[in-house]
Motif scaffolding. Structure first.
Motif, PDB file in Angstrom:
ATOM      1  N   ARG A 103       0.541  -1.940  -0.102  1.00 34.04           N
ATOM      2  CA  ARG A 103       0.378  -0.087   0.275  1.00 34.04           C
ATOM      3  C   ARG A 103       0.689   1.122  -0.242  1.00 34.04           C
ATOM      4  O   ARG A 103       1.918   1.592   0.981  1.00 34.04           O
ATOM      5  CB  ARG A 103      -0.811   0.134   1.178  1.00 34.04           C
ATOM      6  CG  ARG A 103      -1.775  -1.294   1.211  1.00 34.04           C
ATOM      7  CD  ARG A 103      -3.336   0.083   2.451  1.00 34.04           C
ATOM      8  NE  ARG A 103      -2.548  -0.225   4.040  1.00 34.04           N
ATOM      9  CZ  ARG A 103      -3.220  -0.044   4.557  1.00 34.04           C
ATOM     10  NH1 ARG A 103      -4.419   0.507   4.411  1.00 34.04           N
ATOM     11  NH2 ARG A 103      -2.809  -0.409   5.503  1.00 34.04           N
ATOM     12  N   MET A 132      -5.326  -8.670   8.267  1.00 37.91           N
ATOM     13  CA  MET A 132      -5.884  -7.513   8.105  1.00 37.91           C
ATOM     14  C   MET A 132      -6.816  -7.384   6.498  1.00 37.91           C
ATOM     15  O   MET A 132      -6.371  -6.443   5.973  1.00 37.91           O
ATOM     16  CB  MET A 132      -5.063  -6.072   7.874  1.00 37.91           C
ATOM     17  CG  MET A 132      -4.078  -6.681   9.457  1.00 37.91           C
ATOM     18  SD  MET A 132      -4.541  -6.979  11.522  1.00 37.91           S
ATOM     19  CE  MET A 132      -4.829  -5.606  11.754  1.00 37.91           C
ATOM     20  N   ALA A 134      -8.230  -4.360   5.579  1.00 36.36           N
ATOM     21  CA  ALA A 134      -8.467  -3.146   6.233  1.00 36.36           C
ATOM     22  C   ALA A 134      -9.725  -1.748   4.944  1.00 36.36           C
ATOM     23  O   ALA A 134     -10.490  -1.565   4.921  1.00 36.36           O
ATOM     24  CB  ALA A 134      -7.596  -1.716   6.078  1.00 36.36           C
ATOM     25  N   GLY A 191      -5.014   4.899   7.818  1.00 36.36           N
ATOM     26  CA  GLY A 191      -5.379   2.960   7.267  1.00 36.36           C
ATOM     27  C   GLY A 191      -5.619   1.817   7.675  1.00 36.36           C
ATOM     28  O   GLY A 191      -5.130   0.869   7.838  1.00 36.36           O
ATOM     29  N   TYR A 192      -4.891   2.030   8.873  1.00 39.68           N
ATOM     30  CA  TYR A 192      -5.156   1.283  10.090  1.00 39.68           C
ATOM     31  C   TYR A 192      -6.551   1.079  10.658  1.00 39.68           C
ATOM     32  O   TYR A 192      -7.547   2.024  10.986  1.00 39.68           O
ATOM     33  CB  TYR A 192      -4.497   1.766  10.961  1.00 39.68           C
ATOM     34  CG  TYR A 192      -2.124   1.420  10.803  1.00 39.68           C
ATOM     35  CD1 TYR A 192      -1.855   0.186  10.833  1.00 39.68           C
ATOM     36  CD2 TYR A 192      -1.623   2.470   9.967  1.00 39.68           C
ATOM     37  CE1 TYR A 192      -0.877   0.255  10.493  1.00 39.68           C
ATOM     38  CE2 TYR A 192      -0.638   2.611   9.925  1.00 39.68           C
ATOM     39  CZ  TYR A 192       0.087   1.238  10.349  1.00 39.68           C
ATOM     40  OH  TYR A 192       1.275   0.630   9.972  1.00 39.68           O
ATOM     41  N   ILE A 193      -6.471  -0.417  11.352  1.00 36.16           N
ATOM     42  CA  ILE A 193      -7.813  -1.027  11.777  1.00 36.16           C
ATOM     43  C   ILE A 193      -7.420  -0.025  13.285  1.00 36.16           C
ATOM     44  O   ILE A 193      -6.809  -0.487  13.785  1.00 36.16           O
ATOM     45  CB  ILE A 193      -8.104  -2.028  11.227  1.00 36.16           C
ATOM     46  CG1 ILE A 193      -8.589  -2.442   9.985  1.00 36.16           C
ATOM     47  CG2 ILE A 193      -9.285  -2.818  12.477  1.00 36.16           C
ATOM     48  CD1 ILE A 193      -8.007  -4.470  10.106  1.00 36.16           C
ATOM     49  N   GLY A 198      -2.569  -3.399  15.077  1.00 35.24           N
ATOM     50  CA  GLY A 198      -1.571  -2.538  15.046  1.00 35.24           C
ATOM     51  C   GLY A 198      -1.067  -3.117  13.384  1.00 35.24           C
ATOM     52  O   GLY A 198      -1.799  -3.541  13.085  1.00 35.24           O
ATOM     53  N   ASP A 199       0.258  -2.666  13.412  1.00 34.05           N
ATOM     54  CA  ASP A 199       0.652  -3.485  11.974  1.00 34.05           C
ATOM     55  C   ASP A 199       1.389  -4.889  11.622  1.00 34.05           C
ATOM     56  O   ASP A 199       2.438  -5.386  12.733  1.00 34.05           O
ATOM     57  CB  ASP A 199       2.320  -2.813  11.172  1.00 34.05           C
ATOM     58  CG  ASP A 199       2.329  -3.116  10.021  1.00 34.05           C
ATOM     59  OD1 ASP A 199       2.776  -2.224   8.901  1.00 34.05           O
ATOM     60  OD2 ASP A 199       2.539  -4.038   9.963  1.00 34.05           O
ATOM     61  N   ALA A 200       0.106  -5.780  11.053  1.00 33.67           N
ATOM     62  CA  ALA A 200       0.741  -7.329  11.533  1.00 33.67           C
ATOM     63  C   ALA A 200       2.110  -7.447  10.575  1.00 33.67           C
ATOM     64  O   ALA A 200       2.394  -8.856  11.460  1.00 33.67           O
ATOM     65  CB  ALA A 200      -0.228  -8.010  10.589  1.00 33.67           C
ATOM     66  N   GLY A 201       2.320  -6.813   9.810  1.00 32.85           N
ATOM     67  CA  GLY A 201       3.833  -7.396   9.313  1.00 32.85           C
ATOM     68  C   GLY A 201       4.499  -7.244  10.420  1.00 32.85           C
ATOM     69  O   GLY A 201       5.601  -8.347  10.794  1.00 32.85           O
TER      70      GLY A 201
HETATM   71  N1  URA Z   1      -2.447  -3.338   7.554  1.00 32.13           N
HETATM   72  C1  URA Z   1      -2.093  -3.820   8.854  1.00 32.13           C
HETATM   73  O1  URA Z   1      -1.375  -4.427   9.351  1.00 32.13           O
HETATM   74  N2  URA Z   1      -2.728  -3.582  10.304  1.00 32.13           N
HETATM   75  C2  URA Z   1      -3.641  -2.738   9.852  1.00 32.13           C
HETATM   76  O2  URA Z   1      -4.380  -2.214  11.392  1.00 32.13           O
HETATM   77  C3  URA Z   1      -4.347  -2.058   8.509  1.00 32.13           C
HETATM   78  C4  URA Z   1      -3.781  -2.965   7.262  1.00 32.13           C
END
Ligand code: URA
Length: 208
Positions: A103, A132, A134, A191-193, A198-201
């Motif tokens: 993204r 995620m 999103a 764009g975060y849920i 948080g950031d899953a990756g």
């Molecule tokens: N991707 C993520 O890793 N976390 C989010 O909250 C949204 C997109």
């Protein structure tokens, strides 16, 4: 019309709470993503078609079953990788493809950078996985790749979804059902849920 299945079994909900906790470290986070991926996969395979096959028990012949269609698991890089092994524990003969989408942090628009799929992907039920869901932009782009390769049966599996993400899938691909462990209410302006995790990756791979 797409259906949204929220797999809110108490054990799954409990694991999602542990995943959301910012104090959960990468090792435990990875284990939880693997386990929840497996449990969401279990729910998503309820309608898989079976065909009869005669088997012999130690006592007699009886009618058994085998799954009618082959399956492929396609994680969206990179966070989707975290769910893949859990799914393969349930479906060890599945083939695995990969789709790379990132993204743009400014526009939040998805861009493709990698796509490698099994040759016979169009004959398989495809479990597209990304923790995620999103905005739904990445998911819809990945679904487009699969449909361009003549895939007819796609299920989208995630850990946390949003009304916006599900709405986009329903609008653009209403033949694709979504299976999630939790459905959160909001997206923030990056764009975060929210509340999300948080950031899953980054949390999976310890990159932050
Ligand atoms: N991707 C993520 O890793 N976390 C989010 O909250 C949204 C997109």
């Amino acid at each position: 019309m797409s259906k949204l299945f929220v797999c809110d079994h108490p054990l799954i909900t409990n694991k999602i709470s542990m995943l959301r906790n910012k104090n959960t470290g990468s090792k435990e986070f990875r284990e939880l993503v693997d386990e929840i991926g497996m449990l969401v996969c279990y729910e998503s395979t309820r309608d898989i078609e079976l065909i009869n096959k005669t088997i012999e028990t130690p006592l007699c012949e009886t009618e058994g079953n085998i799954t009618a269609k082959k399956i492929a698991v396609v994680p969206v890089l990179r966070a989707g990788i975290g769910m893949t092994n859990g799914i393969l524990k349930l479906i060890p003969n599945a083939k695995v493809g990969h789709i790379g989408v990132y993204r743009d942090p400014n526009t939040l628009e998805p861009h493709e950078y990698y796509c490698k799929l099994p040759k016979d992907i169009s004959d398989r039920i495809v479990f597209l996985v990304d923790p995620m869901l999103a905005t739904g932009g990445t998911a819809c782009m990945a679904i487009n790749f699969l449909k361009n390769r003549k895939v007819k049966n796609i299920k989208f599996l995630c850990l946390i979804s949003t009304p916006e993400g599900f709405g986009k899938i329903n609008k653009e691909h209403n033949d694709v059902n979504v299976f999630t462990a939790a459905h959160d209410s909001e997206l923030n302006d990056r764009g975060y849920i929210v509340p999300g995790l948080g950031d899953a990756g980054d949390r999976l791979f310890g990159t932050k």
